[in-house]
Design a protein around this motif. Structure first.
Motif, PDB file in Angstrom:
ATOM      1  N   MET A 200       0.848  -1.185   0.000  1.00 48.98           N
ATOM      2  CA  MET A 200       0.000   0.000   0.000  1.00 48.98           C
ATOM      3  C   MET A 200       0.876   1.225   0.000  1.00 48.98           C
ATOM      4  N   SER A 201       1.377   1.621  -1.127  1.00 48.83           N
ATOM      5  CA  SER A 201       2.330   2.725  -1.124  1.00 48.83           C
ATOM      6  C   SER A 201       1.713   4.003  -1.626  1.00 48.83           C
ATOM      7  N   GLU A 202       1.579   4.140  -2.922  1.00 47.04           N
ATOM      8  CA  GLU A 202       1.187   5.436  -3.449  1.00 47.04           C
ATOM      9  C   GLU A 202      -0.224   5.469  -3.985  1.00 47.04           C
ATOM     10  N   ALA A 203      -0.810   4.325  -4.256  1.00 50.42           N
ATOM     11  CA  ALA A 203      -2.116   4.351  -4.896  1.00 50.42           C
ATOM     12  C   ALA A 203      -3.254   4.217  -3.904  1.00 50.42           C
ATOM     13  N   ARG A 204      -3.005   3.553  -2.776  1.00 59.84           N
ATOM     14  CA  ARG A 204      -4.101   3.268  -1.859  1.00 59.84           C
ATOM     15  C   ARG A 204      -3.703   3.588  -0.437  1.00 59.84           C
ATOM     16  N   GLY A 205      -4.676   3.529   0.462  1.00 61.12           N
ATOM     17  CA  GLY A 205      -4.382   3.690   1.879  1.00 61.12           C
ATOM     18  C   GLY A 205      -3.995   5.084   2.259  1.00 61.12           C
ATOM     19  N   HIS A 206      -4.564   6.101   1.603  1.00 62.66           N
ATOM     20  CA  HIS A 206      -4.136   7.459   1.885  1.00 62.66           C
ATOM     21  C   HIS A 206      -5.272   8.465   1.834  1.00 62.66           C
ATOM     22  N   GLY A 207      -6.491   8.033   1.614  1.00 67.05           N
ATOM     23  CA  GLY A 207      -7.539   8.989   1.352  1.00 67.05           C
ATOM     24  C   GLY A 207      -8.386   9.353   2.548  1.00 67.05           C
ATOM     25  N   HIS A 208      -7.921   9.098   3.749  1.00 66.14           N
ATOM     26  CA  HIS A 208      -8.748   9.282   4.933  1.00 66.14           C
ATOM     27  C   HIS A 208      -8.332  10.533   5.686  1.00 66.14           C
ATOM     28  N   ASP A 209      -8.341  11.650   5.003  1.00 65.19           N
ATOM     29  CA  ASP A 209      -7.885  12.897   5.596  1.00 65.19           C
ATOM     30  C   ASP A 209      -9.031  13.583   6.322  1.00 65.19           C
ATOM     31  N   HIS A 210      -9.522  12.920   7.357  1.00 62.85           N
ATOM     32  CA  HIS A 210     -10.617  13.486   8.135  1.00 62.85           C
ATOM     33  C   HIS A 210     -10.424  13.072   9.581  1.00 62.85           C
ATOM     34  N   GLY A 211     -11.267  13.563  10.449  1.00 67.17           N
ATOM     35  CA  GLY A 211     -11.171  13.229  11.867  1.00 67.17           C
ATOM     36  C   GLY A 211     -11.246  14.475  12.708  1.00 67.17           C
ATOM     37  N   ASP A 212     -11.400  14.272  13.984  1.00 67.61           N
ATOM     38  CA  ASP A 212     -11.522  15.373  14.926  1.00 67.61           C
ATOM     39  C   ASP A 212     -10.133  15.888  15.277  1.00 67.61           C
ATOM     40  N   PRO A 213      -9.805  17.127  14.908  1.00 70.75           N
ATOM     41  CA  PRO A 213      -8.457  17.637  15.217  1.00 70.75           C
ATOM     42  C   PRO A 213      -8.139  17.609  16.705  1.00 70.75           C
ATOM     43  N   ALA A 214      -9.159  17.746  17.550  1.00 72.70           N
ATOM     44  CA  ALA A 214      -8.912  17.754  18.990  1.00 72.70           C
ATOM     45  C   ALA A 214      -8.382  16.414  19.473  1.00 72.70           C
ATOM     46  N   ALA A 215      -8.689  15.350  18.725  1.00 72.10           N
ATOM     47  CA  ALA A 215      -8.235  14.021  19.124  1.00 72.10           C
ATOM     48  C   ALA A 215      -6.906  13.644  18.489  1.00 72.10           C
ATOM     49  N   MET A 216      -6.361  14.536  17.673  1.00 68.15           N
ATOM     50  CA  MET A 216      -5.122  14.236  16.966  1.00 68.15           C
ATOM     51  C   MET A 216      -3.899  14.677  17.765  1.00 68.15           C
ATOM     52  N   ARG A 217      -2.769  14.089  17.416  1.00 65.09           N
ATOM     53  CA  ARG A 217      -1.491  14.495  17.999  1.00 65.09           C
ATOM     54  C   ARG A 217      -1.014  15.771  17.314  1.00 65.09           C
ATOM     55  N   GLY A 218      -0.422  16.683  18.093  1.00 62.51           N
ATOM     56  CA  GLY A 218       0.117  17.911  17.528  1.00 62.51           C
ATOM     57  C   GLY A 218       1.388  17.653  16.737  1.00 62.51           C
ATOM     58  N   VAL A 219       1.705  18.570  15.839  1.00 66.31           N
ATOM     59  CA  VAL A 219       2.894  18.433  15.005  1.00 66.31           C
ATOM     60  C   VAL A 219       4.151  18.371  15.861  1.00 66.31           C
ATOM     61  N   GLU A 220       4.284  19.275  16.831  1.00 65.57           N
ATOM     62  CA  GLU A 220       5.476  19.279  17.679  1.00 65.57           C
ATOM     63  C   GLU A 220       5.575  18.004  18.512  1.00 65.57           C
ATOM     64  N   GLU A 221       4.458  17.506  18.975  1.00 65.90           N
ATOM     65  CA  GLU A 221       4.472  16.282  19.783  1.00 65.90           C
ATOM     66  C   GLU A 221       4.975  15.100  18.964  1.00 65.90           C
ATOM     67  N   HIS A 222       4.498  14.992  17.725  1.00 65.67           N
ATOM     68  CA  HIS A 222       4.952  13.876  16.890  1.00 65.67           C
ATOM     69  C   HIS A 222       6.408  14.065  16.475  1.00 65.67           C
ATOM     70  N   ALA A 223       6.802  15.296  16.209  1.00 60.32           N
ATOM     71  CA  ALA A 223       8.206  15.548  15.869  1.00 60.32           C
ATOM     72  C   ALA A 223       9.122  15.133  17.008  1.00 60.32           C
ATOM     73  N   ALA A 224       8.711  15.412  18.247  1.00 60.29           N
ATOM     74  CA  ALA A 224       9.517  15.016  19.406  1.00 60.29           C
ATOM     75  C   ALA A 224       9.571  13.499  19.532  1.00 60.29           C
TER      76      ALA A 224
END
Length: 415
Positions: A1-25
């Motif tokens: 599942m590289s470039e054609a599939r497994g990538h179209g789920h760009d949705h969700g509650d931002p409040a439940a997501m990890r922050g950019v800085e947190e994931h970078a750390a």
């Protein structure tokens, strides 16, 4: 599942997501300092010096001529014009130059050692160019020290000439060679395995059947690793089968590896082989509040190797690499400036951004005008637009609309 599939789920509650800085750390914490190694000067370009370099010699190591001309005693040419016998010829590299006697001159070339007894050099343009064994007519006088490069004028013996943490470019390697260093102690390059999955992938140059695409993420990410100062290996065309995936990976990990990077297979589809292979094996999967690049993963596979899983769309994959992996690799390799250079610029047109997510848009910067223009849309499949971009323009999580003329943060991709 590289470039054609497994990538179209760009949705969700931002409040439940990890922050950019947190994931970078989290990613940075996975990649340990690489340690050091000694390399010859020819292999040192772009590396980071791991130990101070002290010069055992002075530069220049002896008084030498800054001009083609004549070594003289300044007192002998105080009144001009004057004619002096030319007793010797002193080319660069002569090691047995005799001392200069009063009332004579030595013809001397640039870089040649100034003979004992001489205290100045008259440049050849101020003379009639008389050869050794004859005389030279000197039209202009000189002061003591004129056109003489003194020993130690640039570097003194025992001086630290390059500090640990220096990025080694052409000038630094030239200096190391000049003080006699045949090799340097540098931070080792991170060894990175780039794994490309997907039964739909074929190699560039091969004909495509319906439903197939040319594999691009692997070469792209391997090039990004090398650009970041890492050492990339590419494992391609691993099928969408968990057992085959693990078998191929385990074989590849027989070689020393500091980091494994995968792309694709981490979203919410039915055939997410990367997620299936790594879940419960030390890798955590999450959604990060960013666009593009929401599905991410990081951890340590079976306690053996650090893993960063990137989304499969090419733009999402490379933007995620820029945000999370590149600075971590450079930091592990001792780089003093792990992040891309960042500036502020006025955006050339109105922009919209999803609420609660940091948006990274492709752009081109006009540094003279202080403006940045978006290239292409926000779609994560628009690789051609990314190839035309020289920067990323960043829209914060709390901003949904940016009016033309407003300032935004810009990451310079060529820095």
């Amino acid at each position: 599942m590289s470039e054609a599939r497994g990538h179209g789920h760009d949705h969700g509650d931002p409040a439940a997501m990890r922050g950019v800085e947190e994931h970078a750390a989290a990613v940075a914490a996975l990649i340990a300092d690489t340690g050091t190694e000694v390399v010859p000067l020819a292999a040192a370009r772009g590396r980071v010096l791991a130990a101070d370099l002290t010069s055992p010699v002075a530069l220049p190591p002896f008084d030498n001529s800054a001009m083609d001309g004549y070594a003289v005693r300044a007192a002998d040419v105080a009144t001009t014009p004057v004619t002096l016998p030319v007793a010797e010829d002193v080319p660069a590299g002569r090691v047995d130059g005799p001392p200069l006697e009063a009332g004579t001159a030595h013809r001397i070339m640039t870089g040649a050692p100034v003979p004992d007894g001489a205290d100045a050099v008259v440049q050849v343009e101020w003379t009639d160019g008389g050869p050794p064994g004859a005389t030279v007519s000197i039209e202009r006088g000189v002061e003591p020290g004129q056109s003489v490069r003194r020993a130690g004028d640039d570097v003194t013996a025992g001086q630290v000439v390059l500090r640990a943490g220096t990025v080694l470019g052409a000038a630094q390697i030239g200096l190391a060679a000049a003080v006699g260093a045949p090799e340097l102690t540098v931070h080792r390059r991170p060894r990175v395995l780039v794994l490309s999955t997907g039964s739909e992938l074929v190699a560039p140059g091969e004909p495509l059947r319906h439903g197939q695409i040319h594999e691009s993420n692997g070469p792209m990410l391997a090039a990004a690793v090398e650009d970041a100062g890492g050492e990339a290996r590419l494992l391609r065309f691993v099928p969408d089968d968990v057992e085959e995936f693990r078998t191929a990976l385990d074989a590849a990990l027989a070689e020393p590896t500091d980091l494994l990077i995968t792309s694709g297979g981490v979203s919410a589809g039915a055939y997410e082989v990367v997620k299936d292979a790594f879940t419960s094996r030390g890798v955590d999967f999450t959604k990060v509040a960013m666009q593009p690049g929401m599905p991410q993963g990081a951890g340590t596979y079976d306690g053996r190797v650090a893993v960063v899983t990137l989304p499969g769309n090419p733009v999402s994959s490379l933007v995620s690499f820029e945000v999370f992996v590149r600075p971590a690799l450079r930091r592990a390799a001792g780089h003093p400036h792990p992040d891309r250079a960042r500036v502020r610029a006025r955006v050339a047109e109105d922009l919209r951004s999803p609420a609660g997510r940091r948006q990274f848009r492709r752009g081109r910067l006009d540094a003279v005008a202080g403006t940045v223009a978006p290239v292409g849309g926000a779609g994560s499949h628009l690789l051609a637009a990314l190839a035309q971009a020289d920067c990323l323009l960043v829209v914060g999580e709390d901003v949904t609309e940016v009016a033309a003329g407003s300032e935004v943060e810009v990451w310079l991709l060529e820095s």
